[in-house]
Design an enzyme around this catalytic site. Structure first.
Site, PDB file in Angstrom:
ATOM      1  N   HIS A 111       0.876  -0.923   0.084  1.00  0.00           N
ATOM      2  CA  HIS A 111      -0.009  -0.003   0.023  1.00  0.00           C
ATOM      3  C   HIS A 111       0.768   1.177   0.056  1.00  0.00           C
ATOM      4  O   HIS A 111       2.101   1.115   0.396  1.00  0.00           O
ATOM      5  CB  HIS A 111      -0.883  -0.097   1.107  1.00  0.00           C
ATOM      6  N   CYS A 158       2.913  -4.504   7.032  1.00  0.00           N
ATOM      7  CA  CYS A 158       2.612  -4.083   5.778  1.00  0.00           C
ATOM      8  C   CYS A 158       3.973  -3.691   4.785  1.00  0.00           C
ATOM      9  O   CYS A 158       4.872  -3.517   5.294  1.00  0.00           O
ATOM     10  CB  CYS A 158       1.650  -3.135   5.377  1.00  0.00           C
TER      11      CYS A 158
END
Length: 275
Positions: free
Chosen positions: A232, A246
């Site tokens: 992301h 992440c």
């Protein structure tokens, strides 16, 4: 704050990070830039991804040789941006301005070449641009379409039909255990974890366009591949692992990645970052 403003801010924050850290991404078939990407660039721009492969020799390139620092402008910067895009990195708009988006591509390139990432373009980086190395293949037996996340180098590589389509600078899980309190699902809750990006073989699953709120923060254009772990965009993608787990991407890379990466595509995570 609008998304376009956030993207522009991201470029500025990346530039600031360069100065603080002292010193990466992409472009083979034309990929139209969205209005958001245009807003971030300050003008209309079409991102293109240059196919590259270890089996294909790069086109000849003669480096300008001029020493460049963040904020530089001119023909030498344009040559830098054009070469990075040709090799599969994402410098953003080819505008002859050395800003945050170009810096993230420089970082990625330098890491692949074994050069300590820096904001300065000197003879070593120019020489590498003349005779570049391809990124190391982590999964030689992998499917032609896949993503390889190299935690050691802190880069991610997108393969399309066996060719390198995009190489980008990333920031993965910090590895520093955390406990944070956040309001989630209408009530205050406490979340703890080890902030690791697990290694292994996964596949892309669900995604969300634009900003997605999770219990640990905001994710831009997330593409999930391992439970709640996603590729992301983030406003801060420093030169060290800094996420809760992440894989953070520069905002301009996260802007184009959903149009290049489908669902069910293998994601291979390998390596370990050593501070």
């Amino acid at each position: 704050m609008g998304v376009g403003t956030r993207l522009a801010a991201a470029a500025a924050m990346t530039a600031t990070a360069v100065l603080l850290a002292g010193g990466t991404a992409a472009s083979a078939a034309p990929v139209p830039a969205t209005a958001t990407a245009r807003a971030a660039a300050g003008a209309a721009v079409t991102f293109q991804v240059a196919s590259a492969s270890p089996a294909l020799a790069p086109t000849p390139f003669t480096a300008p040789g001029r020493r460049l620092k963040l904020g530089a402008k001119g023909a030498a910067v344009k040559a830098l941006q054009t070469r990075l895009r040709e090799l599969g990195y994402v410098p953003g708009k080819i505008d002859a301005k050395y800003g945050g988006t170009t810096q993230s591509a420089v970082w990625a390139f330098q890491k692949v070449q074994g050069i300590t990432p820096t904001s300065t373009i000197s003879s070593r980086t120019w020489n590498a641009l003349e005779n570049p190395k391809a990124p190391k293949v982590l999964v030689p037996s992998g499917k032609p379409d896949r993503v390889e996340v190299n935690l050691t180098k802190q880069i991610a590589v997108l393969y399309d039909e066996g060719l390198v389509k995009l190489i980008t600078h990333i920031s993965s899980g910090s590895g520093i255990p955390y406990c944070e309190t956040a309001v989630w699902q209408g009530r205050e809750q406490r979340f703890c974890g080890d902030a690791r990006t697990p290694t292994g073989n996964f596949k892309t699953t669900w995604r969300r366009p634009g900003w997605h709120k999770s219990y640990l923060g905001q994710l831009y254009n997330p593409i999930f591949f391992n439970g709640g772990i996603a590729l992301h965009g983030a406003l801060s993608v420093p030169l060290y692992p800094a996420s809760h787990g992440c894989v953070r991407l520069p905002m301009h890379v996260a802007e184009i990645l959903p149009g290049m990466l489908g669902t069910g595509v293998p994601v291979h995570v390998r390596g370990k970052f050593r501070r």
